[in-house]
Design an enzyme around this catalytic site. Structure first.
Site, PDB file in Angstrom:
ATOM      1  N   ILE A  34       4.057  -0.169  -3.574  1.00 65.70           N
ATOM      2  CA  ILE A  34       3.983  -1.092  -3.005  1.00 65.70           C
ATOM      3  C   ILE A  34       2.657  -2.010  -3.356  1.00 65.70           C
ATOM      4  O   ILE A  34       2.484  -3.384  -3.205  1.00 65.70           O
ATOM      5  CB  ILE A  34       3.790  -0.508  -1.440  1.00 65.70           C
ATOM      6  CG1 ILE A  34       4.612   0.158  -0.829  1.00 65.70           C
ATOM      7  CG2 ILE A  34       2.836  -1.811  -0.664  1.00 65.70           C
ATOM      8  CD1 ILE A  34       4.219   0.514   0.512  1.00 65.70           C
ATOM      9  N   GLY A  37       3.444  -4.730  -5.996  1.00 61.02           N
ATOM     10  CA  GLY A  37       3.804  -5.893  -5.897  1.00 61.02           C
ATOM     11  C   GLY A  37       3.292  -7.292  -4.912  1.00 61.02           C
ATOM     12  O   GLY A  37       2.996  -7.869  -4.854  1.00 61.02           O
ATOM     13  N   HIS A  38       2.212  -6.208  -4.408  1.00 61.95           N
ATOM     14  CA  HIS A  38       1.722  -6.840  -3.393  1.00 61.95           C
ATOM     15  C   HIS A  38       0.560  -6.613  -3.354  1.00 61.95           C
ATOM     16  O   HIS A  38      -0.646  -5.477  -2.453  1.00 61.95           O
ATOM     17  CB  HIS A  38       2.002  -6.144  -1.615  1.00 61.95           C
ATOM     18  CG  HIS A  38       1.262  -6.941  -0.735  1.00 61.95           C
ATOM     19  ND1 HIS A  38       0.033  -6.833  -0.242  1.00 61.95           N
ATOM     20  CD2 HIS A  38       1.848  -7.518  -0.209  1.00 61.95           C
ATOM     21  CE1 HIS A  38       0.112  -7.230   0.576  1.00 61.95           C
ATOM     22  NE2 HIS A  38       0.895  -8.165   1.101  1.00 61.95           N
ATOM     23  N   PHE A  39      -0.787  -7.452  -4.688  1.00 67.65           N
ATOM     24  CA  PHE A  39      -0.334  -8.114  -5.456  1.00 67.65           C
ATOM     25  C   PHE A  39      -0.144  -7.452  -6.559  1.00 67.65           C
ATOM     26  O   PHE A  39      -1.348  -7.162  -6.799  1.00 67.65           O
ATOM     27  CB  PHE A  39      -0.551  -9.402  -4.808  1.00 67.65           C
ATOM     28  CG  PHE A  39      -0.232 -10.575  -3.950  1.00 67.65           C
ATOM     29  CD1 PHE A  39      -1.049 -10.490  -2.300  1.00 67.65           C
ATOM     30  CD2 PHE A  39       0.957 -11.281  -3.553  1.00 67.65           C
ATOM     31  CE1 PHE A  39      -1.202 -10.295  -1.332  1.00 67.65           C
ATOM     32  CE2 PHE A  39       1.438 -10.917  -1.935  1.00 67.65           C
ATOM     33  CZ  PHE A  39       0.789 -10.889  -1.147  1.00 67.65           C
ATOM     34  N   LEU A  44      -3.529  -5.461  -2.275  1.00 67.65           N
ATOM     35  CA  LEU A  44      -3.857  -5.148  -0.997  1.00 67.65           C
ATOM     36  C   LEU A  44      -2.555  -4.849   0.149  1.00 67.65           C
ATOM     37  O   LEU A  44      -1.749  -4.816  -0.798  1.00 67.65           O
ATOM     38  CB  LEU A  44      -4.044  -6.368  -0.270  1.00 67.65           C
ATOM     39  CG  LEU A  44      -4.764  -7.909  -1.302  1.00 67.65           C
ATOM     40  CD1 LEU A  44      -4.300  -8.745  -0.360  1.00 67.65           C
ATOM     41  CD2 LEU A  44      -6.325  -7.565  -0.430  1.00 67.65           C
TER      42      LEU A  44
END
Lengths: 164, 121
Positions: A34, A37-39, A44
């Site tokens: 996660i 990709g974020h980020f 975060l």
């Protein structure tokens, strides 16, 4: 947190069935796809997952208040505020208060603190209904034991075999 | 949750007890309409003048089941009661009651009045 299994509460710290409040804690994992990709380069904890953590904390409170007889399902998120960034590795103090226990629904107010500062809060509405399946209830009972939830699921009545 | 289709079963069984009503009680019933209409107007963003005693919450005012939870929350708080929404929904789904009995505002307000009177008894 078992983030990829969507189990965001690590430990129930306190359950007050009289005052209808709950405290829990959870640690944001250091690594997860996660965060990749974020980020990229700036991991975060997504705000929607902070909201889900508040919902799960509230959900355990509702399960406690109903004596593990009914399951809450998130129905509405009102005025969710995500006040500051939350990073991998941070320890979250989760808390929730039952504002109203209605017929088939419940309203809670929940918040997340990190190092004594409130980082997120929301009012949440749940539809509350009987567990749709005994196996579902049993699996929730296993999760409850793992996180130290102090209310046990009552034994289900044993079905008598039909006599022909 | 409750069905939004009109229930054709119009005749209510005579032994379906209205648990909250007490025909023998002399307690005055409050008129909940203005409070309920204000709650609906505020919660569902419906113009207040469109909300009438004969309005059906679902069929006339278009309130869906999630918004109706907000309305019920407002009613529960305002009157200090717990509307038995689950029971009503089950009765409608089991065709033991019509949606009109619970969701036409005049009927809803009558039931609120019964619950408030029962609380004070």
């Amino acid at each position: 947190m078992r983030l990829e299994y969507f189990q965001l509460v690590d430990q129930i710290v306190e359950l007050d069935l009289v005052g209808r409040t709950i405290k829990a804690q959870a640690q944001v994992p250091y690594t997860s796809t996660i965060f990749e990709g974020h980020f990229p380069g700036h991991p975060l904890m997504p705000g929607v997952l902070l909201t889900e953590a508040m919902a799960q904390t509230s959900g355990w409170l509702i399960i406690g208040v109903t004596g593990f007889a009914r399951m809450p399902f998130l129905a509405a998120v009102k005025e969710a505020k995500l006040r500051t960034f939350v990073s991998p590795g941070q320890m979250l103090s989760l808390r929730a208060r039952l504002l109203h226990d209605g017929s088939g629904y419940a309203i809670t107010k929940a918040a997340i603190d990190v190092d004594g500062k409130t980082v997120a809060e929301s009012e949440l509405t749940f539809r509350v209904m009987a567990f749709p399946d005994p196996r579902f209830r049993d699996s929730m009972s296993e999760v409850a034991q793992r996180i130290g939830f102090p209310v046990e699921a009552p034994a289900l009545p044993v079905e008598e075999p039909e006599h022909v | 949750m409750y069905t939004e289709a009109k229930v054709e079963f119009a005749e209510v069984k005579s032994d379906v007890a209205e648990e909250t009503s007490d025909p023998g009680s002399s307690a005055p019933r409050i008129d909940a309409f203005d409070t309920v209409a204000d709650i609906i107007a505020d919660t569902c963003d419906i113009p207040r003048d469109q909300i009438k005693r004969e309005s059906h919450a679902i069929n006339d005012l278009g309130i869906d089941s999630l918004d109706f939870l907000d309305v019920v929350f407002g009613i529960d708080k305002a009157f200090g009661i717990k509307l038995p929404l689950e029971q009503w929904t089950q009765e409608v789904n089991d065709r033991k009651a019509t949606t009109e009995q619970y969701f036409v505002l005049s009927n809803l307000c009558a039931r609120i009045g019964d619950l408030v009177a029962a609380k004070g008894a």
